[in-house]
Design an enzyme around this catalytic site. Sequence first.
Site, short mmCIF file in Angstrom:
data_model
loop_
_atom_site.label_atom_id
_atom_site.label_comp_id
_atom_site.label_asym_id
_atom_site.label_seq_id
_atom_site.Cartn_x
_atom_site.Cartn_y
_atom_site.Cartn_z
N CYS A 235 -2.12 -0.21 7.32
CA CYS A 235 -1.28 0.98 7.20
C CYS A 235 -1.29 1.81 8.48
CB CYS A 235 -1.73 1.81 6.00
SG CYS A 235 -1.41 0.96 4.44
N HIS B 239 0.86 -1.19 0.00
CA HIS B 239 0.00 0.00 0.00
C HIS B 239 0.90 1.25 0.00
CE1 HIS B 239 -4.03 -1.81 1.61
NE2 HIS B 239 -3.50 -2.56 0.67
N CYS C 265 -5.77 2.25 5.89
CA CYS C 265 -6.47 1.02 6.28
C CYS C 265 -5.85 0.52 7.59
CB CYS C 265 -6.37 -0.02 5.17
SG CYS C 265 -4.79 -0.88 5.11
N GLU D 50 1.11 3.84 1.94
CA GLU D 50 1.71 4.23 3.22
C GLU D 50 2.88 3.31 3.57
OE1 GLU D 50 -1.50 3.69 2.59
OE2 GLU D 50 -2.80 5.01 3.76
#
Lengths: 157, 157
Positions: free
Chosen positions: A87, A54, A84, A56
């Site tokens: 993250c 992801h 999320c 991040e």
Amino acid sequence: MTREEKFMHEAISLSRLGMGQNAGGPFGCIVVKDNQIVGRGNNCVTSHNDPTAHAEVMAIRDACKNLNSFQLDDCEIFTSCEPCPMCLGAIYWARPKAIYYANTREDAARIGFDDSMIYDEMSKPMHIRKIPIIHMNKEEAMKVFEEWIDKTDKTDY
Amino acid sequence: MTREEKFMHEAISLSRLGMGQNAGGPFGCIVVKDNQIVGRGNNCVTSHNDPTAHAEVMAIRDACKNLNSFQLDDCEIFTSCEPCPMCLGAIYWARPKAIYYANTREDAARIGFDDSMIYDEMSKPMHIRKIPIIHMNKEEAMKVFEEWIDKTDKTDY
């Protein structure tokens, strides 16, 4: 434009760039320290075959590499969408001083990214979660934790 | 020894091995598919300068690389300790069929790994969390989500 708006614009630009390159979903993130961008990331899940890639996580890994540290002391995270649970967990382990986000988890759900479902699962009792989670072999594992306590040359974090 | 005990023993062995090598904390994880180990990981946070290098994230990344997929369909995760929120999130994104764990988040907290604190933060309203989280620039970011919806050559996941 405020400094925060300028940095968020950078994160959003990364989200668009990664999407355009078919790297993954439309998500971008930067890490800022002392008003300098020290890490950048965009979602690369489908291009890297890595569900952890992801924006991040990518930005945190990039910043930590650049700063030669496993902590992001005094850093700020600018992410184009609310993190999320994976993250947000990664951010807590990295320990920056602040998080800025633009789109929300509900916005993400509306375009097909089910962050909300995972947030809901986190707070459910284990026995009613969608993925079964089973407890076993605690005695054997506990011995390793005891060895950690006794270890004299460990790096705490 | 059951098959589950055999696989958990492997995960626990990895936790001890990584600790002995000063790779990071005392945590190990394996991914199993069709009774074969397809991914392995141990905590490498301090040796890799990567706060995301938890055993589960390492094992998921290894398995996905080996399987050439960003999903762990029909896989089982055996981890020496209950996954932290970051790792549980990573597991949900990877979508295995089951999770087995040995030590608990409370055990982890007792040896200095504050998974419990992060679980608590996840469910708190944003304005009372330890790391400030600020919402901004939604309009600019939303345009990228709209472009994602209209994108015709995207890989959904």
